[in-house]
Motif scaffolding. Structure first.
Motif: not given
Length: 225
Positions: A40-68
């Motif tokens: 998650a180092d590629y995310l800023n604080e707002i993006e990390k806050a949204h990441l924290d709302t995601l419930k599964t590892e799958y949703f977290k992974k696709r969010y991180i990869v898409s933003r990266m």
């Protein structure tokens, strides 16, 4: 309906600038399986806050990869380091690259695939894995009319309609749920469906004339540029 069969080539980030100079719409197909580790180092604080709302590892992974990937490609196009690029979601769920309104972004997901569009014009996209499914199991509340006025009778027709409706909703900033029971009307937009490698059905909807489009697989980005 216009449907094009396509076998996309594979490109690296080094080719992105040339593709941008030659096309109005760049659509990249990204394989989540090529990114086994998450950071998650590629995310800023707002993006990390949204990441924290995601419930599964799958949703977290696709969010991180898409933003990266989005930050990396946007940085290349704007000749900025990725760390200077931020993204944000508006109230309709549409993703924007902050401070660069000339970059129109749309993202779609299906299973292990991310499809990321970066465009000079406003657009909507959607993708689905092609699979057999009986339309009789689909809720009667969903309008199954195709753009030509006929009703979808099998799974292939239904997914053509579904992806076009999803793409249209993204273009018009409307929720899919608000349009499930409505007939799909594409009379005022340009639309095209692609069958990708006989595996995926991709829909593209724009407000303008037929744009010049590049659809490619994107090689894994190992280090952000």
């Amino acid at each position: 309906m216009e449907i094009e069969e396509l076998t996309p080539s594979t490109v690296s980030v080094k080719q992105v600038t040339d593709l941008w100079n030659e096309n109005e719409v760049l659509i990249f197909i990204i394989d989540l399986n090529e990114y086994p580790s998450l950071c998650a180092d590629y995310l800023n604080e707002i993006e990390k806050a949204h990441l924290d709302t995601l419930k599964t590892e799958y949703f977290k992974k696709r969010y991180i990869v898409s933003r990266m990937v989005l930050k990396s490609l946007s940085g290349i196009l704007k000749e900025k380091p990725w760390s200077c690029i931020s993204t944000i979601k508006d109230e309709c769920g549409r993703v924007h690259v902050c401070d660069y309104n000339d970059l129109h972004v749309c993202i779609a997901y299906s299973e292990n695939i991310i499809v990321l569009a970066i465009s000079k014009i406003d657009l909507g996209i959607d993708i689905e894995v092609i699979r057999s499914r009986s339309v009789t199991s689909i809720s009667k509340s969903i309008d199954r009319s195709l753009p030509d006025g006929t009703s979808s009778k099998d799974s292939s027709d239904f997914f053509i309609m579904w992806t076009l409706k999803e793409a249209y909703c993204k273009l018009s900033n409307k929720t899919m749920f608000s349009n499930l029971s409505r007939k799909l009307d594409l009379s005022d937009v340009y639309h095209l469906s692609y069958v990708i490698e006989n595996k995926y059905l991709l829909a593209l909807v724009t407000k303008s004339r037929p744009p010049k489009v590049s659809i490619t697989h994107l090689q894994k980005i190992d280090i952000l540029i």
